[in-house]
Design an enzyme around this catalytic site. Sequence first.
Site, PDB file in Angstrom:
ATOM      1  N   PRO A 231       0.833  -1.207   0.000  1.00  0.00           N
ATOM      2  CA  PRO A 231       0.000   0.000   0.000  1.00  0.00           C
ATOM      3  C   PRO A 231       0.864   1.252   0.000  1.00  0.00           C
ATOM      4  O   PRO A 231       1.985   1.239   0.492  1.00  0.00           O
ATOM      5  CB  PRO A 231      -0.785  -0.102   1.304  1.00  0.00           C
ATOM      6  CG  PRO A 231       0.053  -0.944   2.185  1.00  0.00           C
ATOM      7  CD  PRO A 231       0.843  -1.866   1.304  1.00  0.00           C
ATOM      8  N   GLU A 232       0.317   2.295  -0.542  1.00  0.00           N
ATOM      9  CA  GLU A 232       0.991   3.589  -0.506  1.00  0.00           C
ATOM     10  C   GLU A 232       0.618   4.262   0.818  1.00  0.00           C
ATOM     11  O   GLU A 232      -0.384   3.926   1.437  1.00  0.00           O
ATOM     12  CB  GLU A 232       0.507   4.455  -1.666  1.00  0.00           C
ATOM     13  CG  GLU A 232       0.627   3.805  -3.025  1.00  0.00           C
ATOM     14  CD  GLU A 232       2.054   3.774  -3.571  1.00  0.00           C
ATOM     15  OE1 GLU A 232       2.851   4.628  -3.182  1.00  0.00           O
ATOM     16  OE2 GLU A 232       2.346   2.884  -4.378  1.00  0.00           O
TER      17      GLU A 232
ATOM     18  N   LYS B 134       3.731   3.908   6.663  1.00  0.00           N
ATOM     19  CA  LYS B 134       2.750   2.867   6.364  1.00  0.00           C
ATOM     20  C   LYS B 134       2.374   2.066   7.610  1.00  0.00           C
ATOM     21  O   LYS B 134       1.767   1.011   7.511  1.00  0.00           O
ATOM     22  CB  LYS B 134       3.307   1.945   5.290  1.00  0.00           C
ATOM     23  CG  LYS B 134       3.636   2.683   4.005  1.00  0.00           C
ATOM     24  CD  LYS B 134       4.060   1.706   2.956  1.00  0.00           C
ATOM     25  CE  LYS B 134       4.755   2.402   1.806  1.00  0.00           C
ATOM     26  NZ  LYS B 134       5.234   1.440   0.837  1.00  0.00           N
TER      27      LYS B 134
ATOM     28  N   ARG C  68      10.293  -5.228  -8.483  1.00  0.00           N
ATOM     29  CA  ARG C  68       9.011  -4.527  -8.582  1.00  0.00           C
ATOM     30  C   ARG C  68       8.875  -3.980 -10.001  1.00  0.00           C
ATOM     31  O   ARG C  68       9.869  -3.613 -10.634  1.00  0.00           O
ATOM     32  CB  ARG C  68       8.952  -3.383  -7.581  1.00  0.00           C
ATOM     33  CG  ARG C  68       8.913  -3.861  -6.138  1.00  0.00           C
ATOM     34  CD  ARG C  68       8.569  -2.677  -5.263  1.00  0.00           C
ATOM     35  NE  ARG C  68       8.441  -3.025  -3.868  1.00  0.00           N
ATOM     36  CZ  ARG C  68       9.467  -3.006  -3.021  1.00  0.00           C
ATOM     37  NH1 ARG C  68      10.679  -2.697  -3.432  1.00  0.00           N
ATOM     38  NH2 ARG C  68       9.270  -3.297  -1.749  1.00  0.00           N
TER      39      ARG C  68
END
Length: 261
Positions: A2-3, A51, A247
Amino acid sequence: MPEGDTVYRATAQLHAALAGQVLTSADLRVPAHATADLTGRRVLEVVPHGKHLLTRIEGGLTLHTHLRMDGRWALYRAGERWTGGPAFQIRAVLGTEHHTAVGYRLPVVELLRTADEQRAVGHLGPDLLGPDWDAAEARRRLAERPERPLGEALLDQRNLAGIGNVYANELCFLAGVTPWTPVGALPGLDRLLARAHQVLDANKLRHGHVTTGDTRPGRQHWVYGRARRPCTRCGTTLRAATHAEDRPATWCPHCQRGPTP
Ligand SMILES: [Zn+2]
């Protein structure tokens, strides 16, 4: 992954539902804390840090959780059916008179003293969405390793906290350089940090990670998720590879200068 803006929004929802409320049920389904009894204590606040989510509870306790790849906190009204996944994926449950927060697939569930929160989040760089965002400190940390590829350096939460791979790709596009460009070769690091802060802040209370200003589906990003499609800005076919430990990386060979794999 998640950002930071996703975590920020999840935290805001949890805070709105739980803060000020007394826990009527609490269940931490991890061996270290399975016997911890939090019922009867009031939730003081839920705050994000990069995060990480910090749920502060009366009596000097903090429940530290992290979503990593696919964890999430789901919020239900009391009595509502839980729909976030099978029961064995539930790691934490916090219930109040009106709401139940259920933490699914959380890789980190740690109960610690609020005074010891730094142990959990002290290694993080300045938080892009924190009240004390410090661009100069983020720049200092990034500059410590000028040879490092920019995409990877932006993902390293020890430099600055809150950027996931969507923003790492998008910020490289906005800076006009490829993700493999050494940090030290980037002319406008300050401008990039200001932009990072601006885009996360703009997205913190809405779904999606819009960097183009266009919220329509398929138009929200310049490069992320658009491999082999034409660049929105110049029409050149976007290229794809991997960066930072496998990624996805997507870039425009015309709009972005610098090394490529
Ligand atoms: Zn282009």
